[in-house]
Design a protein around this motif. Structure first.
Motif, PDB file in Angstrom:
ATOM      1  N   GLY A 150     -16.722 -17.829  48.868  1.00 62.31           N
ATOM      2  CA  GLY A 150     -16.746 -18.333  48.528  1.00 62.31           C
ATOM      3  C   GLY A 150     -17.672 -19.169  49.705  1.00 62.31           C
ATOM      4  O   GLY A 150     -19.208 -19.619  49.849  1.00 62.31           O
ATOM      5  N   LEU A 151     -17.611 -18.104  51.191  1.00 61.95           N
ATOM      6  CA  LEU A 151     -19.004 -17.829  51.592  1.00 61.95           C
ATOM      7  C   LEU A 151     -20.083 -17.476  51.852  1.00 61.95           C
ATOM      8  O   LEU A 151     -21.177 -17.555  52.097  1.00 61.95           O
ATOM      9  N   LEU A 152     -19.373 -16.470  51.050  1.00 59.41           N
ATOM     10  CA  LEU A 152     -20.493 -15.322  50.239  1.00 59.41           C
ATOM     11  C   LEU A 152     -21.166 -16.108  49.501  1.00 59.41           C
ATOM     12  O   LEU A 152     -22.600 -16.434  49.396  1.00 59.41           O
ATOM     13  N   TYR A 153     -21.266 -17.331  48.782  1.00 60.57           N
ATOM     14  CA  TYR A 153     -21.847 -18.000  47.655  1.00 60.57           C
ATOM     15  C   TYR A 153     -22.193 -18.777  47.937  1.00 60.57           C
ATOM     16  O   TYR A 153     -23.250 -19.172  48.392  1.00 60.57           O
ATOM     17  N   VAL A 154     -22.382 -19.690  49.192  1.00 63.14           N
ATOM     18  CA  VAL A 154     -23.153 -20.573  49.909  1.00 63.14           C
ATOM     19  C   VAL A 154     -24.201 -19.816  51.086  1.00 63.14           C
ATOM     20  O   VAL A 154     -24.809 -20.535  50.470  1.00 63.14           O
ATOM     21  N   ALA A 155     -24.179 -18.557  51.566  1.00 63.18           N
ATOM     22  CA  ALA A 155     -24.741 -18.370  52.101  1.00 63.18           C
ATOM     23  C   ALA A 155     -25.924 -17.413  50.966  1.00 63.18           C
ATOM     24  O   ALA A 155     -27.109 -17.912  51.509  1.00 63.18           O
ATOM     25  N   PHE A 156     -25.707 -16.897  49.680  1.00 68.24           N
ATOM     26  CA  PHE A 156     -26.327 -16.595  48.773  1.00 68.24           C
ATOM     27  C   PHE A 156     -27.595 -17.621  48.786  1.00 68.24           C
ATOM     28  O   PHE A 156     -28.667 -17.603  48.344  1.00 68.24           O
ATOM     29  N   TRP A 157     -27.085 -19.286  47.853  1.00 65.76           N
ATOM     30  CA  TRP A 157     -27.874 -20.265  47.866  1.00 65.76           C
ATOM     31  C   TRP A 157     -28.710 -20.641  48.764  1.00 65.76           C
ATOM     32  O   TRP A 157     -29.832 -21.267  48.599  1.00 65.76           O
ATOM     33  N   LEU A 158     -27.840 -20.981  50.199  1.00 66.50           N
ATOM     34  CA  LEU A 158     -28.483 -21.285  51.439  1.00 66.50           C
ATOM     35  C   LEU A 158     -29.896 -20.449  51.488  1.00 66.50           C
ATOM     36  O   LEU A 158     -30.989 -20.621  51.916  1.00 66.50           O
ATOM     37  N   ALA A 159     -29.816 -18.848  52.240  1.00 68.96           N
ATOM     38  CA  ALA A 159     -31.113 -18.109  51.707  1.00 68.96           C
ATOM     39  C   ALA A 159     -31.980 -18.246  50.687  1.00 68.96           C
ATOM     40  O   ALA A 159     -32.858 -18.422  50.818  1.00 68.96           O
TER      41      ALA A 159
END
Length: 126
Positions: A61-70
């Motif tokens: 979940g954290l990687l998913y959110v980080a991907f979209w923020l990036a």
């Protein structure tokens, strides 16, 4: 014989100590959670596997959110770069007219009280 003192005032040292305390605290809570699950009747290997699954879901979940923020940040940087490197000197309005050709009196929201213009015959007092 002189005893070497630990550096207590350096930021990196304090940060490392805080990270170690946090890791030990999390490990204790994990052991408590496994103990609680075992006390509820779940076998110990299944409880440990369940906690690993929860950890993997949180990391995903954290990687998913980080991907979209990036990705959002990348689009914002690209839009700022394009806006900063535009070569067009005179911007057009939405009808394609050049900025110097536009007359503010022909605007939809024009009112003579907002401008210091010559009297406009459309707004004469009777």
């Amino acid at each position: 014989m002189q005893i070497a003192r630990r550096p207590t005032g350096q930021f990196a040292h304090r940060l490392g100590r805080a990270a170690g305390r946090s890791a030990r605290w999390l490990r204790r809570r994990e052991r408590q959670a496994i103990g609680w699950l075992v006390a509820e009747g779940l076998p110990a290997p299944v409880a440990a596997a369940l906690l690993w699954i929860v950890k993997l879901v949180v990391v995903a979940g954290l990687l998913y959110v980080a991907f979209w923020l990036a990705l959002l940040l990348g689009f914002a940087v690209a839009a700022a770069w394009v806006a900063g490197h535009s070569t067009e000197q005179d911007e057009d309005d939405f009808l394609g007219r050049k900025a110097e050709e536009r007359d503010h009196r022909k605007s939809i929201f024009y009112h003579p009280a907002s401008y210091n213009d010559d009297p406009d015959p459309r707004f004469e007092d009777d």
